[in-house]
Design a protein around this motif. Structure first.
Motif, PDB file in Angstrom:
ATOM      1  N   HIS A   6       0.832  -1.196   0.000  1.00  0.00           N
ATOM      2  CA  HIS A   6       0.000   0.000   0.000  1.00  0.00           C
ATOM      3  C   HIS A   6       0.871   1.251   0.000  1.00  0.00           C
ATOM      4  O   HIS A   6       1.987   1.261   0.509  1.00  0.00           O
ATOM      5  N   ARG A   7       0.334   2.304  -0.589  1.00  0.00           N
ATOM      6  CA  ARG A   7       0.956   3.625  -0.532  1.00  0.00           C
ATOM      7  C   ARG A   7       0.092   4.518   0.337  1.00  0.00           C
ATOM      8  O   ARG A   7      -1.073   4.223   0.589  1.00  0.00           O
ATOM      9  N   LEU A   8       0.664   5.629   0.777  1.00  0.00           N
ATOM     10  CA  LEU A   8      -0.072   6.565   1.606  1.00  0.00           C
ATOM     11  C   LEU A   8      -0.081   7.947   0.976  1.00  0.00           C
ATOM     12  O   LEU A   8       0.904   8.388   0.394  1.00  0.00           O
ATOM     13  N   GLU A   9      -1.212   8.609   1.125  1.00  0.00           N
ATOM     14  CA  GLU A   9      -1.312  10.044   0.850  1.00  0.00           C
ATOM     15  C   GLU A   9      -1.535  10.706   2.201  1.00  0.00           C
ATOM     16  O   GLU A   9      -2.391  10.268   2.976  1.00  0.00           O
ATOM     17  N   LEU A  10      -0.772  11.750   2.512  1.00  0.00           N
ATOM     18  CA  LEU A  10      -0.837  12.346   3.837  1.00  0.00           C
ATOM     19  C   LEU A  10      -0.996  13.856   3.765  1.00  0.00           C
ATOM     20  O   LEU A  10      -0.539  14.506   2.815  1.00  0.00           O
ATOM     21  N   ALA A  11      -1.634  14.395   4.785  1.00  0.00           N
ATOM     22  CA  ALA A  11      -1.732  15.844   4.948  1.00  0.00           C
ATOM     23  C   ALA A  11      -1.776  16.128   6.438  1.00  0.00           C
ATOM     24  O   ALA A  11      -2.314  15.332   7.215  1.00  0.00           O
ATOM     25  N   CYS A  12      -1.203  17.241   6.849  1.00  0.00           N
ATOM     26  CA  CYS A  12      -1.277  17.615   8.261  1.00  0.00           C
ATOM     27  C   CYS A  12      -1.401  19.125   8.379  1.00  0.00           C
ATOM     28  O   CYS A  12      -1.036  19.873   7.452  1.00  0.00           O
ATOM     29  N   LEU A  13      -1.924  19.562   9.519  1.00  0.00           N
ATOM     30  CA  LEU A  13      -2.152  20.981   9.737  1.00  0.00           C
ATOM     31  C   LEU A  13      -2.202  21.233  11.236  1.00  0.00           C
ATOM     32  O   LEU A  13      -2.751  20.421  11.992  1.00  0.00           O
ATOM     33  N   SER A  14      -1.611  22.331  11.663  1.00  0.00           N
ATOM     34  CA  SER A  14      -1.665  22.729  13.068  1.00  0.00           C
ATOM     35  C   SER A  14      -1.964  24.223  13.140  1.00  0.00           C
ATOM     36  O   SER A  14      -1.376  25.020  12.395  1.00  0.00           O
ATOM     37  N   ASP A  15      -2.875  24.585  14.041  1.00  0.00           N
ATOM     38  CA  ASP A  15      -3.339  25.966  14.136  1.00  0.00           C
ATOM     39  C   ASP A  15      -3.400  26.368  15.605  1.00  0.00           C
ATOM     40  O   ASP A  15      -3.810  25.579  16.464  1.00  0.00           O
ATOM     41  N   VAL A  27       3.006  18.263  15.028  1.00  0.00           N
ATOM     42  CA  VAL A  27       2.522  17.236  14.110  1.00  0.00           C
ATOM     43  C   VAL A  27       3.591  16.978  13.058  1.00  0.00           C
ATOM     44  O   VAL A  27       4.303  17.900  12.647  1.00  0.00           O
ATOM     45  N   ALA A  28       3.724  15.717  12.645  1.00  0.00           N
ATOM     46  CA  ALA A  28       4.705  15.367  11.622  1.00  0.00           C
ATOM     47  C   ALA A  28       4.202  14.169  10.828  1.00  0.00           C
ATOM     48  O   ALA A  28       3.551  13.277  11.388  1.00  0.00           O
ATOM     49  N   VAL A  29       4.514  14.145   9.527  1.00  0.00           N
ATOM     50  CA  VAL A  29       4.183  13.006   8.675  1.00  0.00           C
ATOM     51  C   VAL A  29       5.390  12.683   7.807  1.00  0.00           C
ATOM     52  O   VAL A  29       6.190  13.558   7.473  1.00  0.00           O
ATOM     53  N   ASP A  30       5.505  11.402   7.457  1.00  0.00           N
ATOM     54  CA  ASP A  30       6.590  10.925   6.612  1.00  0.00           C
ATOM     55  C   ASP A  30       6.013   9.844   5.703  1.00  0.00           C
ATOM     56  O   ASP A  30       5.830   8.699   6.111  1.00  0.00           O
ATOM     57  N   GLY A  31       5.699  10.233   4.461  1.00  0.00           N
ATOM     58  CA  GLY A  31       5.069   9.305   3.542  1.00  0.00           C
ATOM     59  C   GLY A  31       5.973   8.167   3.128  1.00  0.00           C
ATOM     60  O   GLY A  31       5.516   7.037   2.930  1.00  0.00           O
ATOM     61  N   GLU A  32       7.265   8.429   2.999  1.00  0.00           N
ATOM     62  CA  GLU A  32       8.199   7.395   2.565  1.00  0.00           C
ATOM     63  C   GLU A  32       8.248   6.236   3.554  1.00  0.00           C
ATOM     64  O   GLU A  32       8.324   5.064   3.168  1.00  0.00           O
ATOM     65  N   HIS A  33       8.189   6.558   4.845  1.00  0.00           N
ATOM     66  CA  HIS A  33       8.285   5.524   5.871  1.00  0.00           C
ATOM     67  C   HIS A  33       6.942   5.197   6.517  1.00  0.00           C
ATOM     68  O   HIS A  33       6.887   4.375   7.434  1.00  0.00           O
ATOM     69  N   GLY A  34       5.865   5.828   6.032  1.00  0.00           N
ATOM     70  CA  GLY A  34       4.523   5.482   6.490  1.00  0.00           C
ATOM     71  C   GLY A  34       4.212   5.902   7.905  1.00  0.00           C
ATOM     72  O   GLY A  34       3.549   5.166   8.647  1.00  0.00           O
ATOM     73  N   ILE A  35       4.647   7.096   8.302  1.00  0.00           N
ATOM     74  CA  ILE A  35       4.488   7.564   9.676  1.00  0.00           C
ATOM     75  C   ILE A  35       3.630   8.829   9.726  1.00  0.00           C
ATOM     76  O   ILE A  35       3.788   9.731   8.908  1.00  0.00           O
ATOM     77  N   PRO A  64      12.520   6.234  11.186  1.00  0.00           N
ATOM     78  CA  PRO A  64      12.811   5.881   9.786  1.00  0.00           C
ATOM     79  C   PRO A  64      13.889   4.814   9.631  1.00  0.00           C
ATOM     80  O   PRO A  64      13.757   3.905   8.801  1.00  0.00           O
ATOM     81  N   ALA A  65      14.961   4.903  10.400  1.00  0.00           N
ATOM     82  CA  ALA A  65      16.026   3.903  10.288  1.00  0.00           C
ATOM     83  C   ALA A  65      15.524   2.523  10.698  1.00  0.00           C
ATOM     84  O   ALA A  65      15.830   1.511  10.046  1.00  0.00           O
ATOM     85  N   LYS A  66      14.740   2.466  11.762  1.00  0.00           N
ATOM     86  CA  LYS A  66      14.181   1.192  12.214  1.00  0.00           C
ATOM     87  C   LYS A  66      13.253   0.596  11.161  1.00  0.00           C
ATOM     88  O   LYS A  66      13.255  -0.618  10.907  1.00  0.00           O
ATOM     89  N   ILE A  67      12.444   1.443  10.548  1.00  0.00           N
ATOM     90  CA  ILE A  67      11.508   0.970   9.525  1.00  0.00           C
ATOM     91  C   ILE A  67      12.273   0.457   8.310  1.00  0.00           C
ATOM     92  O   ILE A  67      11.938  -0.593   7.741  1.00  0.00           O
ATOM     93  N   VAL A 114       0.451   6.612  13.960  1.00  0.00           N
ATOM     94  CA  VAL A 114       0.162   5.453  13.118  1.00  0.00           C
ATOM     95  C   VAL A 114       1.397   5.158  12.291  1.00  0.00           C
ATOM     96  O   VAL A 114       2.169   6.055  11.925  1.00  0.00           O
ATOM     97  N   LEU A 115       1.593   3.866  12.005  1.00  0.00           N
ATOM     98  CA  LEU A 115       2.765   3.407  11.281  1.00  0.00           C
ATOM     99  C   LEU A 115       2.347   2.262  10.360  1.00  0.00           C
ATOM    100  O   LEU A 115       1.949   1.198  10.823  1.00  0.00           O
TER     101      LEU A 115
END
Length: 273
Positions: A6-15, A27-35, A64-67, A114-115
């Protein structure tokens, strides 16, 4: 055998919201590593911001290194277990900083993460930040709040219809950094193409009804940044008295992983060239 990843599409926002002057969420997202990770800090002046940022920095530096090692077939614990270990490291770091740094006494942070690995999503959380899943148009809460209010509702001390007005709604019973160790909620969920996971701080879940969250995410699922913007706007329209942070994670079909030829096949290929 080829496996479909599976691939992921991600978006995040903080206000910051409409009342507070400081944003103590992270908040943080990393699509390459699925985080995807969110944190809601608490403490004295700026201490909550320190706690949430410290926790996320440790996770996003170590995970990321662990993944990558796990994907390469290294002998190590499953993602749920090594993520829990890294959260424990973050807890110790925040706890130590709270005891040693001026102005940081008592600081801590919630955490929801989520991972993605293979066809499963590892879910980890501490505190009252939440993880939802939208599947087939239906929104489902996947986490249990670590809060005094939630405990009181479960024990029948407070009726669920009165919970929204309770003064205990923001008193968390677990958080990163408030003790030398922390209990992390762990679970695994099988994913299906089209699933959308929503991670959010209580600045969203307190101010936007779940029916409205469901409608917005379902209607705008093909444009996650727009969905995130609408959710934050609605929380602000409903008062915006807290920081508002969220991450949206959409599961997509991937491409079959191409199996690498074995060493013997590569040798014959080289001899034939």
């Amino acid at each position: 055998m080829n496996r479909l990843h599976h691939r992921l599409e991600l978006a995040c926002l903080s206000d910051t919201g409409r009342v507070r002057t400081l944003n103590e969420d992270a908040v943080a997202v990393d699509g390459e590593h699925g985080i995807a990770v969110i944190a809601d800090g608490m403490g004295g002046h700026r201490a909550g911001e320190v706690a949430s940022r410290m926790a996320l920095d440790i996770l996003m530096e170590r995970l990321p290194a662990k993944i990558s090692q796990f994907r390469a077939g290294a002998r190590q614990p499953m993602p749920l277990q090594f993520a829990e270990q890294i959260i424990a490291e973050a807890n110790r770091a925040v706890y130590t900083a709270a005891r040693q740094q001026t102005g940081c006494a008592g600081m801590g942070t919630t955490l929801a993460m989520v991972l993605l690995h293979g066809r499963s999503m590892a879910l980890l959380h501490v505190g009252d930040s939440r993880i939802y899943r939208l599947r087939d148009g239906r929104l489902q809460l996947l986490t249990r709040d670590d809060s005094l209010l939630h405990d009181q509702v479960e024990l029948g001390v407070i009726a669920i219809e009165d919970a929204r007005e309770s003064h205990n709604r923001h008193l968390v019973t677990q958080a990163i950094g408030i003790g030398p160790s922390v209990s992390v909620h762990l679970q695994e969920e099988r994913v299906s193409s089209g699933d959308i996971f929503l991670l959010c701080t209580d600045g969203l879940s307190d101010l936007v009804e779940e029916d409205d969250i469901e409608l917005i995410v379902d209607s705008l699922q093909t444009n996650l940044p727009l969905a995130a913007s609408h959710l934050v706007q609605l929380a602000n329209d409903n008062g915006g008295y807290d920081n508002i942070s969220l991450a949206l994670v959409r599961v997509l079909d991937g491409q079959p992983a191409v199996a690498r030829p074995g060493w013997l096949a590569r040798l014959f290929g080289w001899l034939a060239s």
